[in-house]
Design a protein around this motif. Structure first.
Motif, short mmCIF file in Angstrom:
data_model
loop_
_atom_site.label_atom_id
_atom_site.label_comp_id
_atom_site.label_asym_id
_atom_site.label_seq_id
_atom_site.Cartn_x
_atom_site.Cartn_y
_atom_site.Cartn_z
N LEU A 1 -21.91 28.01 17.58
CA LEU A 1 -22.77 28.71 18.53
C LEU A 1 -24.14 28.97 17.92
N MET A 2 -24.16 29.34 16.64
CA MET A 2 -25.44 29.59 15.97
C MET A 2 -26.26 28.30 15.83
N LEU A 3 -25.58 27.20 15.59
CA LEU A 3 -26.27 25.94 15.36
C LEU A 3 -26.75 25.28 16.65
N ARG A 4 -26.03 25.48 17.75
CA ARG A 4 -26.27 24.69 18.96
C ARG A 4 -27.00 25.43 20.07
N LEU A 5 -27.01 26.75 20.03
CA LEU A 5 -27.64 27.49 21.12
C LEU A 5 -29.04 27.93 20.75
N ASP A 6 -29.91 28.01 21.72
CA ASP A 6 -31.32 28.26 21.48
C ASP A 6 -31.65 29.75 21.42
N GLN A 7 -32.68 30.05 20.66
CA GLN A 7 -33.33 31.35 20.61
C GLN A 7 -32.34 32.48 20.38
N GLU A 8 -32.33 33.48 21.27
CA GLU A 8 -31.55 34.69 20.99
C GLU A 8 -30.11 34.62 21.49
N HIS B 1 -29.60 28.12 10.04
CA HIS B 1 -30.98 28.47 9.70
C HIS B 1 -31.39 29.80 10.29
N ARG B 2 -30.52 30.44 11.07
CA ARG B 2 -30.88 31.68 11.75
C ARG B 2 -30.56 32.89 10.88
N PRO B 3 -31.44 33.91 10.89
CA PRO B 3 -31.10 35.16 10.21
C PRO B 3 -29.87 35.80 10.84
N GLN B 4 -29.18 36.58 10.03
CA GLN B 4 -28.00 37.35 10.49
C GLN B 4 -26.86 36.45 10.96
N THR B 5 -26.77 35.24 10.38
CA THR B 5 -25.60 34.41 10.67
C THR B 5 -24.34 35.08 10.15
N THR B 6 -24.42 35.65 8.94
CA THR B 6 -23.27 36.35 8.36
C THR B 6 -23.15 37.73 8.98
N ARG B 7 -22.00 38.01 9.59
CA ARG B 7 -21.77 39.31 10.22
C ARG B 7 -20.66 40.11 9.54
N HIS B 8 -19.95 39.48 8.63
CA HIS B 8 -18.81 40.13 7.99
C HIS B 8 -18.91 39.96 6.48
#
Length: 311
Positions: free
Chosen positions: A215-222, A50-57
């Motif tokens: 990491l994107m799914l489980r870690l908070d905020q930035e 659900h986070r922006p910029q999940t895709t980096r490649h």
């Protein structure tokens, strides 16, 4: 204009001319490009959160059909405001993709057209001879579908795309109409990849992405934006198990402690979920070992970004 209720099993092309070409899925962050790619190729290839910029490649997803082969290129979201070297790298990747494809599909969120959407359209407009389609995603969330009509009419008057499609990537709705619109605009040429291939990316690359997804799914905020993943070892053992050693890089010691968690619980959960996804995609058992290491300022180091696979 194509309605979301387009039958999902209709023939994609009515003639016998085989077509093949590259199609960029572009747009601002978090509009559902990766979810759309996965739905179009029928495999969970590009990581999603659900986070922006999940895709980096840039991720290539291959869809082979009797009428043609569509080579979808999922791109990082084009965004404003990021001043770090990694942010610049993501924007370069997004902009470069549209200069190397036969067609572009700009994905937007139903009922919204932002400044970042406009920035993306302006980049597309520079490619004057390239077909440009608009995919309005998340229409399943719109209770009043008639409210979309003036929004789309105004949008198409100001930004003339070749056609517009209503889709729900999450619900896999409206996709056959979009595929038909894409295929009829691709060059008539033989397939570039084998019928059973789904991507040009290696399992090594995909393994790193699946760890990063957790990491994107489980870690908070930035904190997820301060992490990246490097595969140090990937080999198939004689017993048929893929042994994978991965390093999660963070920027500070405090971040390392958070990723590891109390008594290693967070790191174990990340590894377990990533391993299960790898086994599902790679179709064999996986032994996954994770480490967390600190490298201050890695996201501002151009050489490290290249080492970690950023284009």
């Amino acid at each position: 204009m194509n309605d979301i209720d387009t039958p999902e099993h209709e023939d994609v092309l009515v003639d016998d001319d085989f077509r093949c070409g590259y199609v960029a899925l572009v747009g601002r962050p978090n509009v559902g490009k990766s979810t759309l790619l996965n739905a179009l190729i029928g495999v969970r290839l590009s990581i999603v959160s659900h986070r922006p910029q999940t895709t980096r490649h840039r991720i290539l997803g291959i869809s082979s059909k009797p009428q043609g082969q569509i080579l979808y290129v999922d791109t990082p979201g084009l965004h404003r405001g990021g001043k770090r070297a990694m942010n610049r790298s993501l924007n370069r990747a997004a902009r470069a993709a549209i200069t190397e494809v036969d067609l572009a599909v700009q994905v937007i969120e139903a009922g919204r057209w932002t400044d970042e959407d406009m920035t993306m359209y302006a980049a597309l407009a520079e490619q004057k001879d390239m077909p440009k389609l608009l995919a309005i995603n998340k229409v399943d969330l719109q209770k009043d579908k008639t409210a979309m009509l003036p929004f789309v009419a105004d949008l198409m008057q100001k930004h003339p795309f070749d056609d517009v499609y209503y889709v729900s990537a999450l619900k896999s709705k409206g996709l056959s109409g979009l595929e038909k619109g894409i295929l009829k605009r691709l060059p008539e040429q033989p397939a570039i990849y084998g019928e059973d291939e789904i991507t040009d990316r290696s399992e090594r690359f995909l393994a790193a992405e699946m760890v990063r997804e957790q990491l994107m799914l489980r870690l908070d905020q930035e904190l997820p934006y301060a992490t990246t993943v490097e595969i140090e070892r990937f080999e198939d053992r004689p017993d048929g198990v893929a042994e994978i050693h991965a390093v999660i890089w963070v920027e500070r010691d405090g971040q390392k402690a958070i990723v590891i968690g109390n008594a290693g619980a967070q790191l174990k959960a990340i590894g377990t979920s990533a391993r299960r996804q790898m086994e599902n995609l790679f179709e064999r058992k996986v032994f996954l070992k994770l480490w967390v290491k600190v490298r201050e300022g890695w996201a501002d180091d151009e050489n490290l970004l290249k080492r970690f696979g950023y284009e």
